[in-house]
Design a protein around this motif. Structure first.
Motif, PDB file in Angstrom:
ATOM      1  N   ARG A   1       0.803  -1.225   0.000  1.00  0.00           N
ATOM      2  CA  ARG A   1       0.000   0.000   0.000  1.00  0.00           C
ATOM      3  C   ARG A   1       0.836   1.276   0.000  1.00  0.00           C
ATOM      4  NH1 ARG A   1      -5.179  -1.256   3.996  1.00  0.00           N
ATOM      5  NH2 ARG A   1      -6.027  -2.995   2.773  1.00  0.00           N
ATOM      6  N   LYS A   2       1.834   1.304   0.857  1.00  0.00           N
ATOM      7  CA  LYS A   2       2.669   2.501   0.948  1.00  0.00           C
ATOM      8  C   LYS A   2       4.107   2.087   1.242  1.00  0.00           C
ATOM      9  CE  LYS A   2       2.861   7.086   3.101  1.00  0.00           C
ATOM     10  NZ  LYS A   2       2.315   7.960   4.163  1.00  0.00           N
TER      11      LYS A   2
ATOM     12  N   ARG B   1       7.950   1.924   2.170  1.00  0.00           N
ATOM     13  CA  ARG B   1       8.709   2.682   3.178  1.00  0.00           C
ATOM     14  C   ARG B   1      10.005   3.211   2.562  1.00  0.00           C
ATOM     15  NH1 ARG B   1      10.191  -0.851   7.603  1.00  0.00           N
ATOM     16  NH2 ARG B   1      10.551   1.086   8.751  1.00  0.00           N
ATOM     17  N   CYS B   2       9.859   4.109   1.603  1.00  0.00           N
ATOM     18  CA  CYS B   2      11.014   4.615   0.856  1.00  0.00           C
ATOM     19  C   CYS B   2      12.053   5.291   1.759  1.00  0.00           C
ATOM     20  CB  CYS B   2      10.557   5.581  -0.231  1.00  0.00           C
ATOM     21  SG  CYS B   2       9.403   4.842  -1.417  1.00  0.00           S
TER      22      CYS B   2
ATOM     23  N   GLU C   1       6.852   7.764  -7.244  1.00  0.00           N
ATOM     24  CA  GLU C   1       6.044   8.314  -6.153  1.00  0.00           C
ATOM     25  C   GLU C   1       6.605   7.938  -4.794  1.00  0.00           C
ATOM     26  OE1 GLU C   1       1.963   7.223  -6.868  1.00  0.00           O
ATOM     27  OE2 GLU C   1       2.238   7.412  -9.037  1.00  0.00           O
ATOM     28  N   LYS C   2       7.848   8.276  -4.551  1.00  0.00           N
ATOM     29  CA  LYS C   2       8.510   7.869  -3.315  1.00  0.00           C
ATOM     30  C   LYS C   2       7.893   8.540  -2.092  1.00  0.00           C
ATOM     31  CE  LYS C   2      12.979   6.369  -5.026  1.00  0.00           C
ATOM     32  NZ  LYS C   2      12.784   6.433  -6.471  1.00  0.00           N
ATOM     33  N   THR C   3       7.883   7.806  -1.000  1.00  0.00           N
ATOM     34  CA  THR C   3       7.331   8.309   0.249  1.00  0.00           C
ATOM     35  C   THR C   3       8.463   8.705   1.198  1.00  0.00           C
ATOM     36  OG1 THR C   3       7.321   6.130   1.295  1.00  0.00           O
ATOM     37  CG2 THR C   3       5.371   6.748   0.023  1.00  0.00           C
TER      38      THR C   3
ATOM     39  N   TYR D   1       8.307   8.145   4.532  1.00  0.00           N
ATOM     40  CA  TYR D   1       8.347   7.185   5.638  1.00  0.00           C
ATOM     41  C   TYR D   1       9.301   6.040   5.330  1.00  0.00           C
ATOM     42  CZ  TYR D   1       6.787   3.317   8.596  1.00  0.00           C
ATOM     43  OH  TYR D   1       6.744   2.246   9.444  1.00  0.00           O
TER      44      TYR D   1
END
Length: 211
Positions: A190-191, A193-194, A207-209, A211
């Motif tokens: 889902r997201k 942890r970049c 689309e790096k995050t 977190y």
């Protein structure tokens, strides 16, 4: 993605985890085979909880065969699809006893002929038990390969073939474990942890995050 980037990615994954292995618990090739069959659409944690007591009482093809389908179900009923899996495991144990002298075969054709053993299961056994350069592409590896750009593909088989072709040879035997662990704990569905990823600067994901 070019070869230099792939080289750096696997160098970093290796540095972070020099001796990766499966999270399934086993003490023999046969136990690994049974655990992998049971792990389809189930978590390794859930499989381990079931196989710990099972393998204490039955950890050979003959011993599990002696339990019978109903006896085996009592141990694996907490695992998804346990009815079908119990029948396949019993059939596989019978085939091992009758056709392979109770020894797990070390080639793809013989493994895939066993009930409940598909290409992915065979790849896990070939790679983990027999240290052959096989790539078992599950949902985690499929996601990581596409998201990072290491080996993009529309199908599991396409990703598998690209990984075998593009992963630098020194890392090929352990690449399966590094990628699955990366997908399980860092490059999650889902997201991702970049912010905690050791290869984020080499990854093609746009689309790096944080977190």
């Amino acid at each position: 993605m070019n070869a230099e980037k792939r080289q750096q990615i696997f160098e970093r994954l290796q540095a972070a985890n020099p001796s990766p292995t499966t999270e399934l618990e086993y003490s023999s090739t046969f136990e690994l085979l049974i655990a992998v069959i049971l792990s389809a659409q189930a978590t390794d944690v859930g499989v381990n909880k079931a196989t710990r007591p099972l393998f204490k009482v039955a950890n050979t093809p003959a011993a599990i065969l002696a339990l019978g389908v109903d006896g085996l179900k009592a141990y694996i009923k907490t695992i998804g699809l346990f009815n079908t899996k119990a029948e396949n495991v019993i059939k596989t144990c019978r085939a091992l006893v009758e056709e392979h002298n109770s020894v797990v075969p070390d080639n793809r054709k013989a493994l895939e002929a066993l009930p409940g053993v598909g290409r992915k299961t065979a790849n896990v056994v070939l790679n983990t038990a027999f240290r052959q350069p096989a790539m078992a592409v599950d949902t985690h590896i499929f996601r990581v390969s596409n998201r990072t750009g290491i080996a993009p593909g529309k199908t599991v088989l396409e990703v598998e073939k690209k990984l075998l072709r593009h992963v630098p040879k020194p890392f090929l035997l352990d690449a399966h474990h590094w990628l699955i662990l990366h997908g399980r704990y860092v490059c999650v569905a889902r997201k991702p942890r970049c912010g905690a990823c050791t290869i984020s600067d080499l990854c093609d994901y746009k689309e790096k995050t944080e977190y």
